[in-house]
Structure formats: C-alpha cells, structure tokens
Design an enzyme around this catalytic site. Structure first.
Site, PDB file in Angstrom:
ATOM      1  NE  ARG A   1      38.251  34.977  65.343  1.00  0.00           N
ATOM      2  CZ  ARG A   1      37.896  35.584  66.478  1.00  0.00           C
ATOM      3  NH1 ARG A   1      37.857  36.895  66.544  1.00  0.00           N
ATOM      4  NH2 ARG A   1      37.558  34.879  67.538  1.00  0.00           N
TER       5      ARG A   1
ATOM      6  CB  CYS B   1      29.982  36.825  37.649  1.00  0.00           C
ATOM      7  SG  CYS B   1      30.012  38.237  36.529  1.00  0.00           S
TER       8      CYS B   1
ATOM      9  CE  LYS C   1      34.790  39.622  38.172  1.00  0.00           C
ATOM     10  NZ  LYS C   1      33.705  40.345  38.831  1.00  0.00           N
TER      11      LYS C   1
END
Ligand SMILES: NC(=O)c1ccc[n+]([C@@H]2O[C@H](COP(=O)([O-])OP(=O)(O)OC[C@H]3O[C@@H](n4cnc5c(N)ncnc54)[C@H](O)[C@@H]3O)[C@@H](O)[C@H]2O)c1
Length: 433
Positions: A255, A269, A215
C-alpha cells in the site's frame, strides 16, 4: 448530440493534438490561436512544438481539408478552450505572512469572450484548461451569458480536464479515461457525445466543479508525493543511505507508492496546479503549500551537492545535461533543471548547457549544440534530466570527450560503478553512502 464542426481555441501541446485528432476522425475543425506565428507555421504544414507523431497527424488533417486554422473563431457546433493557465509572475496573495501564487486566467477570459459573438442555441462549450475550482460556473458561464444565452438552458457547458503525458499525447488522448463535468447532466452528456468520437478510454460524467477538483487533486497528489520523496532524499543524504534503494524497498509494501526525488518539480501542470487550491483556500491548504515550498527549494539542494563535489563554484566550468522539465520533451517551462543552471551561474560557475530537444535553450544561457560541445572543456558534468539519450551514455565514450573528473547525477540515471571505472567520481542525489 451530433457534431459536424468544432472550433478549438489554443493550438499548443493540448489544443493542437486534440484539434488534429478530431479532424482525423472526420470532423471539420477550425483551430484558433492568437499567435500569428503559430498560424503561419501550421499553414505551411509545419508544427511549432515537439511531440512524437504530431507532425504527421497535423499534416494529414490539413491535407484532408478537415483542419483549418485561423486567428479568429467562427460559428461551430462545439467550442473547446485549451489556452494556457499559468500563474502571475508578479502578483501574489498573502495568508498569515506566507506568499502564494495566483492563477493568471486572462487567456481563458479572452478565449471565452472570443466565442460570445459566435455562440448559438444548442452549441456545446468545453473548458479544457486546468483551472481553479468553480471557474466554469463563475468565470466562463457569466462571460458566455453576454451572448444572451444561458449555460445549461440554451447551450451546453462542460469542463473536461486533460491528463495526457507529453511525449505520449496522441496515444493517451485516445486511451485515457476522460472526465466530463457538465453544468447540467445534459451538458455532461453532450461533452461525452463529443469526446466519444475518438476517446476509447472510459468517459466519466460528473458536475463541472467536481471535474475541476479532480484535475487539481491528481496533480496536487503527485506534487505532495514528490515533495516527500525529495525530503527522503535529503534525509538519506544525511544518514548515509541510498534513497533510490530505500524507496524501491519501501514500494514493495503493497500500500505504499513513493514517487522519485529529483532536481525539483516543473512543467506547467504539477508545479502550477496546487497553487490553484492554495489561492482559493489558503486557510485549508498548509500541506499543499509546504509541498510546493519543498519542491521549489530542491534546485538549491542540488546546487549544494555540486558545491560539495567541486568546492567553490567560482569560475568552474560545468556541463549541464538537460534543461527540460522532464525526460524526452522540449518543454522548459518552470523547469527545475533550468533553475539549477541559473543558480550555478549565480554562484559564479561558467555553465555550458546542452538540451537536445531545444538547442537554443533559454536567454542568458551558454548553449552547446551537441554533446562534444558541452563536455569538451568541462570540470564537472551535472545530469539534470533523464533524457533517453543521456541515460544511454557510455562513461567510456564520455571519458574520450572530456577532461572532467566529477559527475553529479540528480536523476539516478547512471550506474556509479561504471562511471568510477572510467575515472569519474560520482555524486548522486539522495545518496549519502
Ligand atoms: N501540456 C500539458 O501536458 C497539459 C496537460 C494537462 C493539462 N494542460 C492544461 O491545458 C491548458 C493548455 O496547455 P498547453 O500546454 O496546450 O498550453 P500551450 O501554451 O502549449 O498552448 C496554448 C496556446 O493557446 C494560445 N492562446 C492563448 N490565448 C488564447 C486565446 N485567447 N485564444 C486562442 N488561443 C490562445 C497560445 O498562443 C498557445 O499557442 C493549460 O491550462 C494547461 O494547464 C496541459
């Protein structure tokens, strides 16, 4: 493992959708929150947060009789902890003269303590709150052991982070892949049994500390990526380049995936979680630390742009569009848009703000109730959040509502040529052309 009744502690952006979704799938759910006001609101059949579809889901869950709410837990088959894990506002750590923020784990501690009297053999406890590595093993398990039961032996204990996108929580809750880290493989399996009641995405089982790290790695990766995008925006400004064009070209490399710059990084968050790594290993995290510094400094860069467009800010009337930390949500926590407003005020500007998702704004802010109100007397318009309502604004319409001549777009929402045609001069973040 079979579940008839679960208890969800914390009924915010994560806990309430989770609790009502379980209830909608036939499970008896007791939703627990220490905030009386939230419990009363829910008992009236109303909700206290903005999230599309949530009102209906909660209403249906309450009407079905499967969902009840209370300020205290009860016995259940499983307990889910979805309480806040912000950082302390007034306590800091220090490493090599650099200050870092510290996780405030008081809500997790008190939620775990509240479960102790109701914990029984064979129960499952899942921590969902984003937490520093080893929290499940070293903070939650010892508290739960006060029940006389041992995690992994007498009851199952797991960590399962939430990855939903505010604005799409109800869909993502079901469709996203979910990680479940058990303190034992059996605990991970018990967690998988529980979430498979409604999760349609892949369920990946691992150990608790890996799940905690996963997370934090996800959000830290995004924070560092945005920090580099913000530095690219500053460089583009210096070199006469349009960073948005440059990023879109660079991203055609198979990429490369550079995220978008903006007025900073907020919410509770991405702007918080990287500190959980820094706090637990400051000697190993100079890149993470410096990325946080770059993103926290971005509101100052935006104020510099506004100054460049307006000259002195003293007594200038500025219309600030948006205070939320990201588009189409009502969440103002750690919002860089709100920080920009505070900094502009500090420079002597008279800022009026309009936040369609939270009309009351924040204390100390002069808020307008609608677009007309915010634009009417403005000298300049600063767009801080890419709310759909703002993106779709027509410059012709805005021209009729304001005498302002200057627009500062910090989120690349508007076509500068269109605004120029309506007699606005436009500055865009990251555009030095
Ligand atoms: N909001 C998101 O998009 C998101 C996404 C992923 C992870 N998370 C994480 O999920 C956790 C919860 O976040 P949130 O956004 O739902 O927070 P929130 O602030 O919206 O809700 C948390 C609720 O918990 C209640 N609470 C506090 N202490 C409690 C206790 N001891 N017992 C019962 N209730 C208690 C609060 O009153 C509040 O209503 C945090 O760790 C967060 O980092 C959030």
């Amino acid at each position: 493992m079979k579940f008839k009744k679960i208890c969800v502690l914390g009924l915010g952006y994560i806990g309430l959708p989770t609790a009502s979704t379980f209830a909608g799938n036939g499970i008896k759910v007791l939703g627990v929150d220490i905030n009386n006001r939230i419990i009363e609101t829910l008992q009236r059949g109303e909700i206290h947060i903005h999230e599309p579809g949530l009102r209906d889901t909660v209403k249906a869950a309450l009407t079905s009789g499967n969902f009840k709410v209370s300020t205290k837990p009860e016995e259940a088959d499983a307990f889910l902890i979805a309480v806040p894990t912000p950082f302390h506002e007034d306590q800091f750590g220090e490493y090599n003269g650099q200050k870092y923020k510290l996780a405030d784990m008081r809500a997790v501690t008190s939620a775990a303590e509240a479960i102790v009297p109701f914990l029984r053999k064979g129960n499952l406890v899942v921590l969902e709150s984003t937490s520093p590595p080893r929290t499940t093993l070293e903070l939650v398990a010892p508290i739960l052991a006060r029940s006389g039961l041992e995690a992994g032996r007498d009851f199952y204990l797991a960590y399962s982070p939430e990855r939903v996108l505010p604005g799409q929580i109800l869909r993502e809750l079901i469709e996203n892949a979910r990680v479940i880290g058990g303190v034992t493989p059996e605990s991970a399996q018990a967690g998988a049994d529980l979430y498979s009641i409604f999760v349609k995405g892949e369920i990946v089982k691992t150990d608790a500390t890996t799940a905690e790290m996963v997370k934090l790695m996800e959000n830290t990766y995004r924070d560092v990526n945005i920090a580099i995008a913000n530095e690219f925006a500053r460089l583009a400004d210096k070199f006469g380049v349009d960073v948005w064009e440059a990023i879109s070209i660079a991203n055609r490399h198979p990429r490369v995936k550079i995220l978008s710059p903006g007025p900073g990084v907020g919410g509770h968050c991405i702007s918080v979680d990287p500190w959980f790594f820094v706090e637990t290993a400051p000697e190993l995290t100079p890149l993470i630390y410096n990325s946080r510094q770059v993103n926290d400094a971005q509101p100052y860069f935006v104020v510099g742009l506004v100054k460049r467009a307006l000259g002195s800010l003293k007594d200038k009337k500025i219309a600030a569009l948006g205070l939320a930390y990201k588009p189409d949500v009502d969440d103002l926590r750690e919002s860089p848009a709100s920080e920009v407003v505070h900094l502009l005020q500090r420079e002597g500007a008279k800022v009026k703000a309009f936040e369609p998702f939270k009309l009351e704004g924040l204390p100390g802010m002069d808020m307008a109730e609608n677009l007309e109100g915010v634009l009417k007397d403005a000298d300049a318009i600063v767009l801080l959040v890419k709310h759909t309502e703002f993106v779709s604004l027509s410059p012709l319409k805005v021209r009729e509502m304001t005498r302002a001549k200057i627009v500062v777009d910090t989120v690349n929402a508007w076509n500068s040529d269109e605004w120029l045609k309506s007699d606005f001069s436009v500055s865009r973040l990251g555009v030095g052309k």
